[in-house]
Write a protein that holds these residues in place. Structure first.
Motif, PDB file in Angstrom:
ATOM      1  N   PRO A  51      34.628 -60.255 -66.526  1.00 58.52           N
ATOM      2  CA  PRO A  51      33.558 -59.574 -65.782  1.00 58.52           C
ATOM      3  C   PRO A  51      33.105 -58.257 -66.397  1.00 58.52           C
ATOM      4  O   PRO A  51      32.034 -57.758 -66.050  1.00 58.52           O
ATOM      5  CB  PRO A  51      34.200 -59.343 -64.401  1.00 58.52           C
ATOM      6  N   GLU A 107      41.493 -59.140 -71.275  1.00 62.71           N
ATOM      7  CA  GLU A 107      40.135 -59.227 -70.742  1.00 62.71           C
ATOM      8  C   GLU A 107      39.178 -58.551 -71.706  1.00 62.71           C
ATOM      9  O   GLU A 107      39.445 -57.468 -72.221  1.00 62.71           O
ATOM     10  CB  GLU A 107      40.067 -58.552 -69.380  1.00 62.71           C
ATOM     11  N   THR A 151      31.626 -64.089 -65.361  1.00 67.94           N
ATOM     12  CA  THR A 151      31.990 -63.346 -64.145  1.00 67.94           C
ATOM     13  C   THR A 151      33.425 -63.656 -63.739  1.00 67.94           C
ATOM     14  O   THR A 151      34.173 -62.763 -63.329  1.00 67.94           O
ATOM     15  CB  THR A 151      31.032 -63.698 -63.007  1.00 67.94           C
ATOM     16  N   ALA A 152      33.822 -64.919 -63.866  1.00 70.28           N
ATOM     17  CA  ALA A 152      35.158 -65.323 -63.449  1.00 70.28           C
ATOM     18  C   ALA A 152      36.234 -64.895 -64.430  1.00 70.28           C
ATOM     19  O   ALA A 152      37.368 -64.571 -64.025  1.00 70.28           O
ATOM     20  CB  ALA A 152      35.206 -66.842 -63.270  1.00 70.28           C
ATOM     21  N   THR A 153      35.915 -64.873 -65.734  1.00 67.55           N
ATOM     22  CA  THR A 153      36.947 -64.663 -66.756  1.00 67.55           C
ATOM     23  C   THR A 153      36.879 -63.295 -67.412  1.00 67.55           C
ATOM     24  O   THR A 153      37.917 -62.667 -67.655  1.00 67.55           O
ATOM     25  CB  THR A 153      36.826 -65.754 -67.842  1.00 67.55           C
ATOM     26  N   ALA A 201      28.441 -67.530 -64.555  1.00 65.82           N
ATOM     27  CA  ALA A 201      29.617 -67.757 -63.705  1.00 65.82           C
ATOM     28  C   ALA A 201      30.899 -67.719 -64.518  1.00 65.82           C
ATOM     29  O   ALA A 201      31.918 -67.172 -64.069  1.00 65.82           O
ATOM     30  CB  ALA A 201      29.480 -69.093 -62.978  1.00 65.82           C
ATOM     31  N   ALA A 202      30.872 -68.287 -65.728  1.00 61.78           N
ATOM     32  CA  ALA A 202      32.066 -68.297 -66.574  1.00 61.78           C
ATOM     33  C   ALA A 202      32.464 -66.887 -66.977  1.00 61.78           C
ATOM     34  O   ALA A 202      33.657 -66.524 -66.954  1.00 61.78           O
ATOM     35  CB  ALA A 202      31.821 -69.164 -67.805  1.00 61.78           C
TER      36      ALA A 202
END
Length: 309
Positions: free
Chosen positions: A118, A88, A114-116, A111-112
């Protein structure tokens, strides 16, 4: 000098306030003030001017800030590379987008991340090509989507998308997708366009020269929102891509028609700083933008084609 002092410099410069930076970092304000003083003592320069309304960065502070961001980015990249390709990501990445594109990709891009990833602090900068180009060269943003690759100079670029330009008019203009407009007819139409610092203006001007006409420029305006509203109110027409006007066209507030003879197109490229490695967060941002545009192109929101990187 340590990384904590550099992080404090970045946050105080961004927020213009010690108290706001203390709230963001969850560190007592006196401790942050001491870090700034220690950094100034070590560098032998005043980094901020203090006054009642907050902290204003000095010229020396701007130079220190540029280097601090680079050091922090390299530190995060070191952590990511040691952790392995699937780790991450963390840290900060600044992405520059033209206003018309920002409206289309900002939400899915956030969104991308936040999902992958954060833990990455994403900064979005919406501005015209000239400003984004200057920001890239100054090291203030990590990557940008630019129009007109001839303007990128020594920057590292990757082709992204080629899009068609449309004549955009108010709802009662009668423009339709099935009735292309010859470019030469624009000689008699009042146009509202951005200034020459915007890559779009250069594309339009080259098309006008190819058609052998001079444009009737009613107004130069570098605010996309104001430009769209002026067209809706009937003060003139503009030349833009259809995508950012998609909702207004569907609702009948605006109308659009393709241009022909010539049919102006513009290329979007991903542009990266020329003098530093591309961080993994910047690579992820670039890949996410490409995926978002490809999906919107597939759904017919954009009119154009993806370009091979």
């Amino acid at each position: 000098m340590d990384l904590a002092q550099l992080r404090t410099l970045v946050h105080v410069a961004e927020l213009g306030s010690l108290s706001k930076a203390a709230g963001r970092l969850r560190i007592a304000q006196p401790a942050l003030s001491r870090q700034i003083r220690l950094l100034e003592d070590e560098l032998g320069a005043r980094l901020f001017d203090r006054h009642g309304r907050g902290m204003v960065i000095t010229e020396a502070g701007r130079e220190a800030l540029r280097h601090a961001k680079r050091v922090l980015a390299e530190t995060e990249e070191l952590r990511a590379s040691v952790s392995g390709p699937g780790a991450e990501l963390a840290g900060h990445v600044a992405v520059g987008l033209p206003p018309t594109l920002a409206d289309m990709v900002s939400v899915p891009l956030v969104a991308a991340f936040t999902a992958t990833h954060p833990r990455v602090r994403l900064q979005l900068v919406a501005a015209y090509t000239g400003y984004l180009l200057d920001s890239l060269n100054r090291g203030e943003i990590d990557l940008a989507v630019l129009y007109d690759p001839r303007a990128t100079g020594s920057l590292r670029i990757r082709p992204l998308m080629q899009e068609a330009l449309f004549l955009i008019g108010p709802g009662d203009a009668g423009l339709t997708a099935g009735e292309p407009v010859p470019f030469r007819t624009l000689a008699t139409q009042r146009l509202l366009l951005p200034s020459t610092r915007h890559g779009l203006r250069n594309v339009v001007q080259r098309a006008a020269e190819a058609a052998g006409i001079a444009l009737d420029l009613g107004l130069e305006i570098d605010s996309y929102t104001a430009l769209k509203e002026l067209v809706r109110q009937g003060y003139g027409r503009t030349i833009l891509t259809r995508a950012p006007m998609h909702a207004d066209i569907a609702a009948g507030r605006l109308t659009a028609a393709p241009l022909v003879d010539p049919a102006p197109i513009r290329r979007l490229v991903l542009s990266f700083q020329p003098d530093r490695p591309v961080s993994r967060a910047a690579e992820f941002a670039g890949a996410a933008i490409a995926a978002i545009l490809a999906e919107q192109l597939r759904r017919g929101v954009w009119v154009g084609e993806m370009l091979a990187g």
